[in-house]
Design a protein around this motif. Structure first.
Motif, mmCIF file in Angstrom:
data_model
loop_
_atom_site.group_PDB
_atom_site.id
_atom_site.type_symbol
_atom_site.label_atom_id
_atom_site.label_comp_id
_atom_site.label_asym_id
_atom_site.label_seq_id
_atom_site.Cartn_x
_atom_site.Cartn_y
_atom_site.Cartn_z
ATOM 1 N N GLN A 42 0.827 -1.204 0.000
ATOM 2 C CA GLN A 42 0.000 0.000 0.000
ATOM 3 C C GLN A 42 0.861 1.255 0.000
ATOM 4 N N PRO A 43 0.373 2.319 -0.596
ATOM 5 C CA PRO A 43 1.139 3.575 -0.587
ATOM 6 C C PRO A 43 1.262 4.134 0.813
ATOM 7 N N ALA A 44 2.392 4.784 1.063
ATOM 8 C CA ALA A 44 2.582 5.445 2.349
ATOM 9 C C ALA A 44 1.635 6.634 2.463
ATOM 10 N N ARG A 45 1.338 7.011 3.688
ATOM 11 C CA ARG A 45 0.439 8.139 3.943
ATOM 12 C C ARG A 45 1.209 9.276 4.603
ATOM 13 N N ASP A 46 1.090 10.463 4.027
ATOM 14 C CA ASP A 46 1.615 11.673 4.661
ATOM 15 C C ASP A 46 0.545 12.117 5.647
ATOM 16 N N ASP A 47 0.783 11.848 6.937
ATOM 17 C CA ASP A 47 -0.280 12.027 7.917
ATOM 18 C C ASP A 47 -0.224 13.349 8.661
ATOM 19 N N LYS A 48 0.470 14.336 8.104
ATOM 20 C CA LYS A 48 0.381 15.654 8.742
ATOM 21 C C LYS A 48 -0.977 16.277 8.399
ATOM 22 N N VAL A 49 -1.483 17.040 9.311
ATOM 23 C CA VAL A 49 -2.797 17.679 9.192
ATOM 24 C C VAL A 49 -2.569 19.146 8.849
ATOM 25 N N VAL A 50 -2.832 19.520 7.604
ATOM 26 C CA VAL A 50 -2.617 20.885 7.139
ATOM 27 C C VAL A 50 -3.904 21.693 7.335
ATOM 28 N N THR A 51 -3.783 22.847 7.931
ATOM 29 C CA THR A 51 -4.958 23.644 8.297
ATOM 30 C C THR A 51 -5.843 23.939 7.093
ATOM 31 N N ALA A 52 -5.276 24.502 6.027
ATOM 32 C CA ALA A 52 -6.089 24.910 4.875
ATOM 33 C C ALA A 52 -6.827 23.726 4.269
ATOM 34 N N TRP A 53 -6.134 22.630 4.086
ATOM 35 C CA TRP A 53 -6.740 21.479 3.416
ATOM 36 C C TRP A 53 -7.808 20.833 4.276
ATOM 37 N N ASN A 54 -7.610 20.865 5.588
ATOM 38 C CA ASN A 54 -8.664 20.376 6.468
ATOM 39 C C ASN A 54 -9.865 21.309 6.447
ATOM 40 N N GLY A 55 -9.626 22.609 6.258
ATOM 41 C CA GLY A 55 -10.749 23.514 6.082
ATOM 42 C C GLY A 55 -11.570 23.171 4.849
ATOM 43 N N LEU A 56 -10.892 22.838 3.749
ATOM 44 C CA LEU A 56 -11.600 22.418 2.544
ATOM 45 C C LEU A 56 -12.406 21.151 2.788
ATOM 46 N N ALA A 57 -11.827 20.210 3.539
ATOM 47 C CA ALA A 57 -12.533 18.963 3.839
ATOM 48 C C ALA A 57 -13.738 19.207 4.738
ATOM 49 N N ILE A 58 -13.589 20.076 5.714
ATOM 50 C CA ILE A 58 -14.716 20.402 6.600
ATOM 51 C C ILE A 58 -15.880 20.960 5.785
ATOM 52 N N ALA A 59 -15.589 21.894 4.882
ATOM 53 C CA ALA A 59 -16.650 22.492 4.068
ATOM 54 C C ALA A 59 -17.352 21.438 3.224
ATOM 55 N N ALA A 60 -16.566 20.578 2.558
ATOM 56 C CA ALA A 60 -17.151 19.577 1.664
ATOM 57 C C ALA A 60 -18.008 18.581 2.440
ATOM 58 N N LEU A 61 -17.504 18.082 3.548
ATOM 59 C CA LEU A 61 -18.244 17.071 4.305
ATOM 60 C C LEU A 61 -19.473 17.663 4.977
ATOM 61 N N ALA A 62 -19.366 18.886 5.478
ATOM 62 C CA ALA A 62 -20.533 19.512 6.108
ATOM 63 C C ALA A 62 -21.658 19.702 5.095
ATOM 64 N N GLU A 63 -21.305 20.189 3.903
ATOM 65 C CA GLU A 63 -22.326 20.370 2.865
ATOM 66 C C GLU A 63 -22.893 19.038 2.398
ATOM 67 N N ALA A 64 -22.011 18.055 2.183
ATOM 68 C CA ALA A 64 -22.487 16.748 1.718
ATOM 69 C C ALA A 64 -23.394 16.106 2.756
ATOM 70 N N GLY A 65 -23.059 16.271 4.023
ATOM 71 C CA GLY A 65 -23.895 15.686 5.059
ATOM 72 C C GLY A 65 -25.294 16.242 5.078
ATOM 73 N N THR A 66 -25.420 17.555 4.879
ATOM 74 C CA THR A 66 -26.752 18.157 4.892
ATOM 75 C C THR A 66 -27.538 17.803 3.633
ATOM 76 N N LEU A 67 -26.886 17.837 2.471
ATOM 77 C CA LEU A 67 -27.610 17.618 1.225
ATOM 78 C C LEU A 67 -27.974 16.151 1.020
ATOM 79 N N LEU A 68 -27.111 15.244 1.459
ATOM 80 C CA LEU A 68 -27.358 13.816 1.255
ATOM 81 C C LEU A 68 -27.964 13.142 2.479
ATOM 82 N N GLY A 69 -28.187 13.900 3.542
ATOM 83 C CA GLY A 69 -28.764 13.299 4.743
ATOM 84 C C GLY A 69 -27.837 12.287 5.388
ATOM 85 N N SER A 70 -26.541 12.630 5.489
ATOM 86 C CA SER A 70 -25.539 11.720 6.058
ATOM 87 C C SER A 70 -24.926 12.357 7.301
#
Length: 658
Positions: A386-414
């Motif tokens: 399996q590919p190695a994982r760069d497991d550092k948590v970058v602030t900006a990219w986690n902000g992008l993930a928060i936005a995407a998951l929050a919106e997807a959760g509301t629109l898809l009922g997840s």
């Protein structure tokens, strides 16, 4: 014996901790040592998932002969471009100035004062050894020419920090930008340009918003064609979800296999908005699968999201992902194996390398058969390296993930998506905010020392504002406002523009700023977007004016190279559309839920939604908006003009369509 990188937080630096090269981290100590020894600095910049960074490491930095040459004649400094984007930006500007192009690994030779006098990217071992000899000869025999070259390049780099010239982005500019972008689209294969071909996330969002505001069918057609081509190609992981960084060909067949958080967070949001616009089953599937990839493969034990999966596994690029007809037959049996080879475009000749193929899904097979086959292939693939994982948590990219998951959760009922976004936001605010100032990254619960840049503030604020809308929790709105106030005070100038680094950050050769959007939103556009959303949610004229000024400050790229100003143009579309504000007030009952579903299905650019009891604390949009006749009601406003409150989904849909 480990070198000085052994205590680093960056996985990329830790990959080099056992090199015979005597690496140091970026800092004054390294340059002081170079001055003491009167030798140049060798600056090597890369990131953990970079294939050619690994190649140069194996060929050169793990080699004793190369290490002896470097250690004896240079001070060697290794930088993770994702942890120190400010350092990367300055010396990438120098590299492109000198060579006309850039990329990673980036290899620069600097004076002890940090001025670059020779720059490049990847060098094979023998060429690198010759380069070390040439630089040493120039430094010892032609010092004046070297320092003159360094001064010249430094002057060019400093010009990139010149003040931005505001340029109004009005409706005419938006219409022209959409026309220019759609004309550049690849009509046969989707996307833009030739090989290599990158997912144009922000441009697709720009076109979706332009279609929503104007009804332009061409803009929507380009998005639909590109999204389907990517989702059916080899750039998309047909077994586990998620997108690779880019396609090495123009038809999305063969990816560069690294999978980046920032790409997948942005693409998740694009496909979600395409689904909201068209009801596309393909888009919905990609959203669910990509969200599943984020939660299964990138989520860290602390609740954040890791930066990337490597392009390599076991030292071989793509080893985890490619197939042959014979292997499909071994795993699935001869009949299903042959059928899978046809469905997935796995050929004896191969699409990746001779005899091996990436997986494409150019048509939808029988869903029952495909679910069984997909699960069996995923199970077999999990047994491979399996590919190695760069497991550092970058602030900006986690902000992008928060936005995407929050919106997807509301629109898809997840609700699981929303909960993941909430846990991520909690982690980042708890760990990355140190004495009121944002840090760039953490790893394994340990925050790094690199300060947050403009994009960290803008992207995290955007994510928190999406989470506020998904949950109704006031703390996310308050935290976003604090981040934007800090950004305005520390990163802004008097033109509406933003530097990439704060006014009290480490002094580099220049104070970098770049208003163009690359693979992720620029600091300039990310802050413009968050300011726009915050203004809509709070009614703050100050933040609205700041958003407009920030868009106009990036007006030059928006007019001249709109494909490289995708998020700026997306924000401008939201401002031109109002943006639309919807307040849904009522008790937690079926009537309120029906109005909320209707509101969240609207496609208006920059739409913001607040749902809750009348006058709920910490939700400005709900203030002074009572029930109507004792029933749940929706209040719709555009800009500074509001419609009458409505109590039925039919009336709300008509207002939103208007």
């Amino acid at each position: 014996m480990s070198n000085r990188l052994a205590s680093a937080t960056s996985p990329y630096l830790l990959q080099h901790a056992d090199n015979p090269v005597d690496w140091r981290e970026w800092g004054e100590e390294a340059f002081a040592e170079a001055r003491r020894r009167d030798v140049p600095v060798l600056l090597s910049v890369g990131y953990a998932a970079c294939h050619w960074c690994h190649v140069m490491a194996h060929e050169s930095f793990e080699d004793q002969t190369v290490a002896a040459a470097v250690n004896g004649r240079f001070v060697a400094v290794k930088v993770d471009r994702e942890e120190r984007p400010d350092v990367d930006a300055v010396y990438m500007a120098a590299t492109t100035t000198m060579t006309g192009h850039g990329g990673w690994p980036m290899t620069c030779f600097l004076t002890p004062d940090g001025e670059p006098f020779h720059c490049g990217t990847y060098y094979p071992r023998e060429q690198f050894l010759m380069l070390l000899d040439g630089v040493t000869e120039a430094w010892t025999q032609r010092r004046e020419a070297v320092t003159d070259q360094g001064a010249s390049i430094t002057a060019a780099v400093r010009r990139t920090s010149a003040p931005l010239t505001p340029d109004l982005v009005d409706d005419a500019v938006l219409d022209r930008a959409a026309r220019l972008v759609t004309r550049e689209a690849d009509p046969a294969r989707g996307g833009f340009g030739g090989a290599p071909k990158f997912p144009p996330s922000m441009t697709l969002e720009h076109l979706l918003r332009h279609h929503a505001r104007t009804g332009d069918p061409t803009a929507l057609s380009v998005v639909e064609h590109t999204c389907e081509a990517m989702a059916r190609g080899g750039i998309y992981d047909q077994l586990a979800g998620g997108f690779s960084r880019y396609s090495v060909d123009a038809a999305w067949v063969v990816p560069h296999f690294e999978k980046m958080l920032y790409d997948n967070a942005q693409l998740l949001r694009v496909y979600l908005h395409l689904y909201r616009t068209t009801g596309s089953a393909l888009a919905e599937r990609v959203v669910r699968e990509t969200a599943g990839f984020l939660l299964a493969d990138l989520r860290t034990p602390e609740g954040g999201f890791a930066s990337a999966l490597d392009a390599d596994a076991g030292g071989v690029e793509g080893l985890t992902y490619v197939w042959t007809p014979g292997r499909l037959a071994q795993v699935l049996g001869p009949d299903d194996g042959a059928r899978a080879a046809r469905v997935l475009s796995v050929t004896p000749e191969g699409t990746f390398e001779p005899g091996s193929s990436t997986l494409q899904l150019r048509e939808d097979p029988d869903p029952v058969w495909w679910a069984r086959v997909r699960a069996r292939l995923a199970e077999e693939r999990a047994s491979r390296p399996q590919p190695a994982r760069d497991d550092k948590v970058v602030t900006a990219w986690n902000g992008l993930a928060i936005a995407a998951l929050a919106e997807a959760g509301t629109l898809l009922g997840s609700p699981a998506y929303i909960e993941a976004a909430r846990e991520c936001a909690t982690l980042v605010l708890r760990l990355h905010l140190v004495e009121g100032r944002l840090r760039r990254a953490s790893r394994a619960g340990r925050v790094g020392t690199a300060p947050g840049i403009a994009a960290d503030h803008g992207d995290l604020a955007e994510g928190l504002l999406a989470l506020h809308q998904a949950t109704g929790e006031a703390r996310w709105l308050e935290a976003a406002g604090d981040l934007l106030d800090t950004a305005s005070a520390r990163f802004g100038d008097d033109t509406g523009g933003f530097f990439d680094v704060a006014d009290d950050a480490e002094r580099l050769l220049s104070r970098p700023r770049d208003p163009t959007d690359g693979p992720e939103p620029a600091g300039q556009s990310s802050l413009a977007g968050a300011l726009c959303t915050y203004a809509a949610l709070t009614g703050s004229p100050r933040h609205r004016e700041a958003a407009e000024a920030a868009v106009d400050a990036a007006g030059g790229p928006a007019r001249q190279v709109p494909r490289f100003a995708g998020w700026t143009l997306a924000v401008a579309e939201a401002l031109a559309a109002g943006p639309v504000q919807v307040a849904v007030v009522g008790h937690d009952d079926a009537d309120r839920a029906a109005l909320e579903r209707t509101a969240r299905g609207a496609t208006a650019p920059g739409l913001v939604i607040a749902v809750g009891e009348p006058d709920a604390p910490g939700m400005p949009l709900l203030a002074d908006r009572p029930l109507v006749g004792g029933r749940a009601a929706a209040y719709v406003c555009r800009g500074f003009v509001c419609d009458r409150p409505v109590t039925t989904v039919q009336d709300l849909a008509r207002q939103l369509a208007g």
